[in-house]
Design a protein around this motif. Structure first.
Motif, short mmCIF file in Angstrom:
data_model
loop_
_atom_site.label_atom_id
_atom_site.label_comp_id
_atom_site.label_asym_id
_atom_site.label_seq_id
_atom_site.Cartn_x
_atom_site.Cartn_y
_atom_site.Cartn_z
N ARG A 87 48.07 39.58 44.38
CA ARG A 87 48.01 41.03 44.13
C ARG A 87 46.96 41.71 44.98
O ARG A 87 47.22 42.79 45.55
N ARG A 88 45.79 41.11 45.11
CA ARG A 88 44.68 41.82 45.73
C ARG A 88 44.47 41.52 47.21
O ARG A 88 43.73 42.23 47.87
N VAL A 89 45.14 40.47 47.71
CA VAL A 89 44.97 40.14 49.13
C VAL A 89 46.31 40.13 49.85
O VAL A 89 46.53 40.87 50.81
N SER B 158 40.12 35.16 36.69
CA SER B 158 39.17 36.05 37.34
C SER B 158 39.40 37.51 37.00
O SER B 158 38.45 38.28 36.85
N GLU B 159 40.66 37.95 36.89
CA GLU B 159 40.92 39.36 36.60
C GLU B 159 40.53 39.71 35.17
O GLU B 159 40.15 40.86 34.90
N VAL B 160 40.61 38.76 34.27
CA VAL B 160 40.14 39.00 32.90
C VAL B 160 38.64 39.18 32.89
O VAL B 160 38.10 40.08 32.23
N ARG B 161 37.93 38.34 33.63
CA ARG B 161 36.47 38.50 33.71
C ARG B 161 36.11 39.82 34.37
O ARG B 161 35.14 40.49 33.96
N LEU B 162 36.87 40.23 35.37
CA LEU B 162 36.63 41.51 36.01
C LEU B 162 36.77 42.66 35.00
O LEU B 162 35.92 43.55 34.92
N PHE C 101 37.13 38.94 46.56
CA PHE C 101 38.31 39.77 46.79
C PHE C 101 38.80 40.44 45.51
O PHE C 101 39.44 41.48 45.56
N VAL C 102 38.50 39.86 44.36
CA VAL C 102 38.90 40.45 43.08
C VAL C 102 38.06 41.70 42.78
O VAL C 102 38.56 42.69 42.23
N ALA C 103 36.79 41.65 43.13
CA ALA C 103 35.89 42.75 42.81
C ALA C 103 35.85 43.84 43.86
O ALA C 103 35.25 44.90 43.65
N ARG C 104 36.49 43.63 45.00
CA ARG C 104 36.33 44.53 46.14
C ARG C 104 36.63 45.99 45.81
O ARG C 104 35.84 46.89 46.12
N ALA D 121 31.53 30.25 47.53
CA ALA D 121 32.24 29.78 46.35
C ALA D 121 33.64 30.34 46.32
O ALA D 121 33.89 31.43 46.77
N GLY D 122 34.58 29.59 45.75
CA GLY D 122 35.94 30.10 45.70
C GLY D 122 36.80 29.39 44.69
O GLY D 122 36.68 28.20 44.47
N SER D 123 37.67 30.16 44.06
CA SER D 123 38.67 29.59 43.15
C SER D 123 39.49 30.72 42.58
O SER D 123 38.96 31.77 42.34
#
Length: 317
Positions: A110-112, A231-235, A250-253, A315-317
């Motif tokens: 979705r985000r990239v 990650s999107e839930v944490r965002l 990339f999720v927080a951008r 870091a990445g996942s």
């Protein structure tokens, strides 16, 4: 086997390859449009012609024998070459055409990927794309997917892996949360804050930090009211003022650009358990279809260019 004897077992070779790839006579039979018993008979005929046992059959699984593994590698090359021959017309056409099936994790898709696929579709009007969003490890061979994007530290064996971009985690929180709580100037300050962590493994609340270029690390045990492995839930938890979230950059951008989130500890590197890159994977086919090659080249160019001007967290996942 005579010089031309192999011609009569070509269909059996195809069936053997599909059975070995899928690990099941039933699954291979469904793919090939035949019955499981017919698929079994074809493999037995191939074994008889070659003179060795190719598969060990048990009630629960199929396993390649040692000569079976060698035969599989050679037969699979033959099948891939045949597929390439069927696509020669496309290679000599005006340009790439047809459907490309590509899978990717939800947040990354979705985000990239999404924006770059839209641009690809505008550039290649004869190519269609099916984007399969799946937060699991998709097997391109077993599931009939052309390309797979995976975020990992070690690409799987047996597939061609091309690195798209580094994927790093950062810390962020909402301005409202930060204004209502003590300042965060050092990783140790996080112990007094609500932190949104992954929770997949026992030590996911042990956050490690270091300065860029330095090996020395600081580890903090964090706690918080909301834990999620997505990650999107944490965002969204951070946007709801629940605390400091660790998410892929990339999720927080978008939220950072809009000012709805603020990066926390920007002078420190988050060094969690999830180090890695985004890779695009595909079967080792020397005769990759032009439609797939065009999409791979497009994504490689777009993502390497977009990440070149930014800092590259680890870091990445």
């Amino acid at each position: 086997m005579g010089t031309n004897s192999f011609l009569k077992v070509l269909p059996e070779m195809v069936t053997f390859v599909r059975v070995a790839e899928l690990g099941s006579f039933s699954a291979a039979a469904d793919l090939l449009g035949m019955t499981p018993s017919a698929a079994s008979r074809q493999v037995k005929r191939l074994e008889k012609e070659i003179g060795v046992q190719l598969l060990q059959r048990t009630t629960r699984q199929l396993r390649l024998t040692e000569p079976g593994a060698e035969a599989f590698a050679r037969c699979r090359e033959l099948v891939l070459a045949a597929q390439g021959a069927m696509e020669i017309g496309e290679q000599f056409a005006a340009g790439p055409s047809g459907l490309v099936r590509i899978s990717a994790p939800k947040a990354f898709a979705r985000r990239v990927l999404h924006a770059h696929i839209l641009e690809f579709l505008r550039r290649y009007p004869e190519v269609d794309v099916q984007l399969i969003v799946a937060d699991r490890d998709v097997d391109p061979i077993r599931e009939g997917v052309d390309l797979v994007v995976r975020l990992t530290t070690k690409p799987p064996e047996g597939l061609v892996a091309r690195r798209l971009m580094p994927v790093g985690h950062i810390l962020c929180a909402s301005p409202r949360y930060l204004s209502a709580h003590a300042a965060i100037e050092h990783p140790g300050d996080l112990a007094a804050h609500s932190c949104l962590s992954l929770g997949e493994h026992e030590r996911d609340n042990h956050w490690r930090f270091g300065k860029k270029g330095e090996k020395e690390e600081t580890e903090i045990i964090v706690r918080g009211r909301y834990v999620s492995n997505h990650s999107e839930v944490r965002l969204e938890g951070a946007l709801a003022d629940l605390g400091v979230a660790v998410v892929p950059a990339f999720v927080a951008r978008e939220a950072l650009a809009a000012g709805s989130l603020v990066r926390v500890l920007p002078g420190w590197e988050y060094r969690g358990n999830y180090q890695g890159h985004a890779y695009i994977l595909h079967p080792p086919n020397r005769f990759m279809a032009p439609k797939c090659r065009a999409l791979v080249d497009h994504l490689m160019g777009a993502l390497s260019a977009s990440s070149a001007g930014r800092a590259r967290p680890r870091a990445g996942s």
